[in-house]
Design a protein around this motif. Structure first.
Motif, PDB file in Angstrom:
ATOM      1  N   HIS A 282       0.747  -1.216  -0.073  1.00  0.00           N
ATOM      2  CA  HIS A 282       0.040  -0.091  -0.048  1.00  0.00           C
ATOM      3  C   HIS A 282       0.888   1.229   0.049  1.00  0.00           C
TER       4      HIS A 282
ATOM      5  N   ALA B  97       0.617   5.085   0.392  1.00  0.00           N
ATOM      6  CA  ALA B  97      -0.102   6.204   0.646  1.00  0.00           C
ATOM      7  C   ALA B  97       0.082   7.462  -0.119  1.00  0.00           C
TER       8      ALA B  97
ATOM      9  N   TYR C  63      -1.523  11.525  -1.001  1.00  0.00           N
ATOM     10  CA  TYR C  63      -2.003  12.621  -0.437  1.00  0.00           C
ATOM     11  C   TYR C  63      -1.665  13.839  -1.115  1.00  0.00           C
TER      12      TYR C  63
ATOM     13  N   THR D  79      -2.952   2.021  -4.061  1.00  0.00           N
ATOM     14  CA  THR D  79      -2.948   3.668  -3.537  1.00  0.00           C
ATOM     15  C   THR D  79      -4.020   3.804  -2.334  1.00  0.00           C
TER      16      THR D  79
ATOM     17  N   LEU E  69      -8.058   5.588   3.626  1.00  0.00           N
ATOM     18  CA  LEU E  69      -7.248   5.082   4.858  1.00  0.00           C
ATOM     19  C   LEU E  69      -8.077   4.336   5.787  1.00  0.00           C
TER      20      LEU E  69
ATOM     21  N   LEU F 277       3.245  -0.899   4.069  1.00  0.00           N
ATOM     22  CA  LEU F 277       2.746   0.390   4.037  1.00  0.00           C
ATOM     23  C   LEU F 277       3.862   1.444   3.605  1.00  0.00           C
TER      24      LEU F 277
ATOM     25  N   LEU G  95       5.050   5.355   3.218  1.00  0.00           N
ATOM     26  CA  LEU G  95       4.574   6.942   3.422  1.00  0.00           C
ATOM     27  C   LEU G  95       5.820   7.704   2.999  1.00  0.00           C
TER      28      LEU G  95
ATOM     29  N   PHE H 117      -2.241   8.855   8.878  1.00  0.00           N
ATOM     30  CA  PHE H 117      -1.308   7.942   8.211  1.00  0.00           C
ATOM     31  C   PHE H 117      -0.246   7.546   9.182  1.00  0.00           C
TER      32      PHE H 117
END
Length: 197
Positions: A7, A9, A11, A35, A57, A68, A70, A85
């Motif tokens: 996954h 993240a 934004y 995503t 989320l 995950l 980030l 997050f």
């Protein structure tokens, strides 16, 4: 744990360039990259690219993921918009599912307390110290760090970041991992043959 879905993240102000090596080589090696955004509403990256997240989320569960990721974003430094997050990263780590944070995401991880007891890196040590975190003695001045299930890297190290992700997920190992890094970080053409043998 789903061992083949990663996954990513996404934004607003997401730093596009920080995960290109990682996601491209994961998908070329049998992983699916999904995503995840604050919601499923379109986000706009720092480079102006619009992304429609695959899921929100609130719907992301550690047991559905192998990792995950980030990335950095201006929003990590301008308020608490991305704090959820970092909180989800905590849930992943508590479930023994790896988390990889690069650039500004390391500040979010620091604010969440996830770097207080783990070796880590970032852009520079004083960037993290500004978060008020308690992990200063665990900071390492190097390109990328893996401490158990947590990977961290600074903003200028997307290739080292990818290397650590590949090592943690077993995408490339040993001589092939070293060859991949030499090829993409050092432009060492001699590594091509090792990587593709």
């Amino acid at each position: 744990m789903n061992t083949r879905t990663v996954h990513l993240a996404v934004y607003d102000t997401f730093a596009d360039w920080e995960t290109g090596h990682t996601t491209a080589h994961l998908t070329q090696n049998g992983f699916t990259v999904q995503t995840v955004g604050p919601t499923t509403d379109t986000v706009t990256t720092m480079g102006g690219v619009r992304i429609q997240p695959d899921l929100a989320l609130a719907d992301l569960r550690p047991e559905d993921s192998a990792l995950l990721i980030l990335t950095g974003a201006r929003l990590w430094d301008t308020g608490d918009d991305l704090a959820p997050f970092a909180a989800r990263a905590r849930a992943f780590l508590e479930a023994s599912v790896p988390v990889a944070g690069i650039c500004g995401a390391t500040a979010g991880l620091a604010r969440e307390g996830l770097l207080d007891d783990r070796e880590h890196t970032s852009a520079v040590s004083f960037y993290l110290e500004a978060t008020g975190y308690k992990g200063r003695e665990h900071y390492r001045d190097t390109d990328a760090v893996t401490d158990g299930d947590l990977i961290t890297a600074g903003p200028t190290e997307p290739v080292a970041f990818a290397r650590e992700v590949f090592a943690r997920l077993g995408v490339y190992e040993g001589e092939k991992l070293d060859a991949w890094y030499r090829l993409f970080h050092d432009s060492d053409a001699s590594a091509f043959g090792v990587l593709h043998s």
